[in-house]
Each structure stands twice: as C-alpha cells, then as structure tokens.
Design an enzyme around this catalytic site. Structure first.
Site, PDB file in Angstrom:
ATOM      1  N   GLU A  58      -5.137  -5.087  10.468  1.00 51.70           N
ATOM      2  CA  GLU A  58      -4.118  -4.062  10.699  1.00 51.70           C
ATOM      3  C   GLU A  58      -4.420  -3.341  12.011  1.00 51.70           C
ATOM      4  O   GLU A  58      -5.247  -2.420  12.040  1.00 51.70           O
ATOM      5  CB  GLU A  58      -4.113  -3.037   9.563  1.00 51.70           C
ATOM      6  CG  GLU A  58      -3.764  -3.614   8.213  1.00 51.70           C
ATOM      7  CD  GLU A  58      -3.182  -2.556   7.281  1.00 51.70           C
ATOM      8  OE1 GLU A  58      -2.096  -2.804   6.757  1.00 51.70           O
ATOM      9  OE2 GLU A  58      -3.800  -1.494   7.097  1.00 51.70           O
ATOM     10  N   ASN A 117       0.869  -1.178   0.000  1.00 48.37           N
ATOM     11  CA  ASN A 117       0.000   0.000   0.000  1.00 48.37           C
ATOM     12  C   ASN A 117       0.910   1.233   0.000  1.00 48.37           C
ATOM     13  O   ASN A 117       1.530   1.540   1.019  1.00 48.37           O
ATOM     14  CB  ASN A 117      -0.885  -0.040   1.261  1.00 48.37           C
ATOM     15  CG  ASN A 117      -1.738   1.211   1.401  1.00 48.37           C
ATOM     16  OD1 ASN A 117      -1.782   2.052   0.514  1.00 48.37           O
ATOM     17  ND2 ASN A 117      -2.407   1.327   2.541  1.00 48.37           N
ATOM     18  N   TRP A 118       0.976   1.903  -1.138  1.00 48.51           N
ATOM     19  CA  TRP A 118       1.888   3.053  -1.259  1.00 48.51           C
ATOM     20  C   TRP A 118       1.325   4.296  -0.563  1.00 48.51           C
ATOM     21  O   TRP A 118       2.015   5.284  -0.427  1.00 48.51           O
ATOM     22  CB  TRP A 118       2.146   3.370  -2.727  1.00 48.51           C
ATOM     23  CG  TRP A 118       2.973   2.347  -3.449  1.00 48.51           C
ATOM     24  CD1 TRP A 118       3.278   1.079  -3.037  1.00 48.51           C
ATOM     25  CD2 TRP A 118       3.614   2.510  -4.730  1.00 48.51           C
ATOM     26  NE1 TRP A 118       4.056   0.444  -3.983  1.00 48.51           N
ATOM     27  CE2 TRP A 118       4.275   1.299  -5.030  1.00 48.51           C
ATOM     28  CE3 TRP A 118       3.680   3.554  -5.659  1.00 48.51           C
ATOM     29  CZ2 TRP A 118       5.005   1.116  -6.202  1.00 48.51           C
ATOM     30  CZ3 TRP A 118       4.397   3.371  -6.842  1.00 48.51           C
ATOM     31  CH2 TRP A 118       5.058   2.157  -7.100  1.00 48.51           C
ATOM     32  N   GLY A 166       2.835   2.043  10.856  1.00 46.58           N
ATOM     33  CA  GLY A 166       3.842   3.100  10.769  1.00 46.58           C
ATOM     34  C   GLY A 166       4.572   3.401  12.066  1.00 46.58           C
ATOM     35  O   GLY A 166       5.231   4.431  12.194  1.00 46.58           O
ATOM     36  N   GLY A 181       3.045  -1.196   4.244  1.00 46.23           N
ATOM     37  CA  GLY A 181       3.049   0.236   3.947  1.00 46.23           C
ATOM     38  C   GLY A 181       4.454   0.718   3.632  1.00 46.23           C
ATOM     39  O   GLY A 181       4.941   0.574   2.519  1.00 46.23           O
ATOM     40  N   GLY A 182       5.126   1.282   4.625  1.00 49.81           N
ATOM     41  CA  GLY A 182       6.447   1.905   4.421  1.00 49.81           C
ATOM     42  C   GLY A 182       7.439   1.038   3.660  1.00 49.81           C
ATOM     43  O   GLY A 182       8.114   1.518   2.742  1.00 49.81           O
ATOM     44  N   GLU A 203      -6.792   4.540   7.859  1.00 49.89           N
ATOM     45  CA  GLU A 203      -6.595   5.959   7.514  1.00 49.89           C
ATOM     46  C   GLU A 203      -7.826   6.538   6.816  1.00 49.89           C
ATOM     47  O   GLU A 203      -8.138   7.713   6.978  1.00 49.89           O
ATOM     48  CB  GLU A 203      -5.314   6.107   6.667  1.00 49.89           C
ATOM     49  CG  GLU A 203      -4.078   5.882   7.542  1.00 49.89           C
ATOM     50  CD  GLU A 203      -2.880   5.281   6.840  1.00 49.89           C
ATOM     51  OE1 GLU A 203      -2.819   5.312   5.597  1.00 49.89           O
ATOM     52  OE2 GLU A 203      -1.995   4.748   7.556  1.00 49.89           O
TER      53      GLU A 203
HETATM   54  P1  13P Z   1       3.255   0.240   7.644  1.00 46.79           P
HETATM   55  O1  13P Z   1       3.743  -1.042   7.009  1.00 46.79           O
HETATM   56  O2  13P Z   1       3.981   1.439   7.199  1.00 46.79           O
HETATM   57  O3  13P Z   1       3.141   0.090   9.125  1.00 46.79           O
HETATM   58  O4  13P Z   1       1.746   0.454   7.110  1.00 46.79           O
HETATM   59  C1  13P Z   1       0.842  -0.586   7.175  1.00 46.79           C
HETATM   60  C2  13P Z   1      -0.372  -0.219   6.407  1.00 46.79           C
HETATM   61  O5  13P Z   1      -1.128   0.655   6.807  1.00 46.79           O
HETATM   62  C3  13P Z   1      -0.627  -0.927   5.151  1.00 46.79           C
HETATM   63  O6  13P Z   1      -1.920  -0.702   4.688  1.00 46.79           O
END
Ligand code: 13P
Length: 256
Positions: free
Chosen positions: A164, A8-9, A170, A230-231, A95
């Site tokens: 999640e 997920n960018w 994050g 994510g990251g 989010e």
């Molecule tokens: P991170 O991997 O940056 O914690 O983000 C997870 C995320 O929200 C993927 O949808």
C-alpha cells in the site's frame, strides 16, 4: 492462485450500518472464485462474524497486541480477535505505523503473535511519496518486509502481504500499472530471498484507492494476489464489484 479481496473498514461502522452492509455483501459475493474478507472495527467483530457464519465472507481484525493477555489498557490480543470470530488480522498498516509509531520490529512481534493465535496476518508495507520521489521505494519496501516478517516463517507463512503506497491511500491516486507490477515483482523476489520456497506462495495484495473502475486492470497484473480496499469497502455495491472483477480475472486465467 485464488485472489483475496479484503475490506479495511478502518474507524468506520456502527452496529446498524455494519449489519446492513454485510447483509448486502453476503448475497452479492456468494459463489465467486476469490476469497472475500471484511475487517470491521473490533466493536463489530463478534456480531458480524456471527451474522456471516456459514457464508463465503470471512472476518478479520485491524491490529493486535504482541501479548496474549495482561495489563495493556485499550489493547486487544490476537487470541481475543480469534475468540470473537476473526480468522485474519491486518498488521503494520501505514496508519498504525504513523498514528502509533509502530516499527518493523513491533509489526514482526505482532505477526508472530497472530500466527500463534491461529490468525492469518495481512502485513502491510509501502513507501511515502517523498520516498518514491527520491527513488527509494524498493529499498524502503524491501526493508519493511524483511523487518516485519519473521525469517523462521520459511517453514511456511499462512498470511499475505499488502503493498500500500502511503500516497495512494484515500487520495484517488494509484501508481501506474507498470509501477505496481514492478513493485510486486520486487516484493516476490524479496519474499523468496527472505523465506525461501515459502515466499513463492505468499499472496501479495495491492491497496490504495482501489475502486470498481480500476480493479480489473490492477487485479490482472502479474503477482497481484488480490486487493486491500479502504473507502470502497464501505459501499456494498462497490466492494462487491471489486470482488466480481477478481472473479473475472480468475475465469479469464482459467480460460487461458
Ligand atoms: P483506500 O482504498 O481508501 O485508498 O484505503 C486503502 C487502505 O488503506 C486499505 O488498507
């Protein structure tokens, strides 16, 4: 079950760096025993889908509207994502739930719209830190699942679910392996009671601070059907390393 490693960018990536990332990734994950997906911002979808045509890397959107078309300034429909080359769409990410006040009912309507357009949804659920401290995580996640997934998907649901925990996104923090395994078992039980037999085949991804250093352990847990990253999905080598960890889990399972 073949795992899905999805990136997920979020609101990151422009044409030049998106194309470069995808170029590296394409080679680094070819031939692996897992499904690989990137969900770039909508502005890059069509270009990156064209670049990835014929490769093992699939493309998805990060949200869609409940309607097919109409007077909804700034929104994008599931049919438009499909038209741009997407096969998947992330729905109900925490989010979106926080920034845009998305309710379970809205996520359910979007999930229906996505399936009707031929997209596979990734429906996200997860508790906040306060909810976990209060011991309410099972009730919160169970409620989100039942509210977000239409019950008539008992006929079959082409998508996946992503667990999640909001406090792990994050932050570099993850639940313990025992807590991930417990929650995935709880999600499986809830899926089966909500969708019947169709609930047994739904892959349950884990998301929240997945990195190359913890991917192998998380992906080897029972009922973990992949990762939503994510990251680390913004760094080709890191995302590829997570996909390779999934491949190794599949190879170990095959070897018995
Ligand atoms: P991170 O991997 O940056 O914690 O983000 C997870 C995320 O929200 C993927 O949808």
């Amino acid at each position: 079950m073949r795992q899905l490693i999805a990136g997920n960018w979020k609101m990151n990536g422009r044409l030049a760096d998106g194309a470069a990332l995808v170029g590296k990734l394409q080679q680094a994950v070819s031939g692996l025993e897992c499904d690989v997906l990137i969900c770039p911002p909508a502005t890059l979808l069509h270009t990156l889908a064209a670049q990835l045509a014929g490769s093992a890397v699939q493309v998805g959107g990060q949200d869609c509207h409940t309607k097919v078309s109409g007077a909804h300034t700034g929104d994008i429909s599931a049919a438009m994502l499909r038209d741009a080359g997407a096969a998947w769409v992330i729905l109900g990410h925490s989010e979106r739930r926080t920034d845009h006040g998305e309710s379970d009912a809205m996520v359910q309507a979007k999930t229906r719209a996505a399936v009707a357009a031929g997209l596979s949804p990734i429906v996200c659920v997860g508790e906040t830190e306060a909810e976990r401290v209060a011991g309410a995580q099972d009730a919160v996640v169970g409620g989100q699942l039942i509210g977000s997934l239409p019950q008539d998907f008992a006929q079959g649901y082409a998508g996946v679910v992503a667990y999640e925990p909001v406090w792990a996104i994050g932050t570099g923090r993850t639940p313990s392996e025992a807590d991930v395994a417990q929650m995935h078992a709880h999600i499986r039980k809830t899926l089966v009671s909500h969708l019947g037999e169709a609930g047994r085949g739904v892959r349950i991804l884990y998301g929240g601070s997945v990195k190359p250093s913890n991917a192998a352990a998380l992906l080897a847990l029972p009922d973990v059907g992949g990762a939503l990253v994510g990251g680390a999905a913004l760094v080709a080598d890191d995302f590829a390393a997570i996909a390779h960890a999934s491949h190794a889990v599949a190879a170990a399972a095959r070897a018995g």
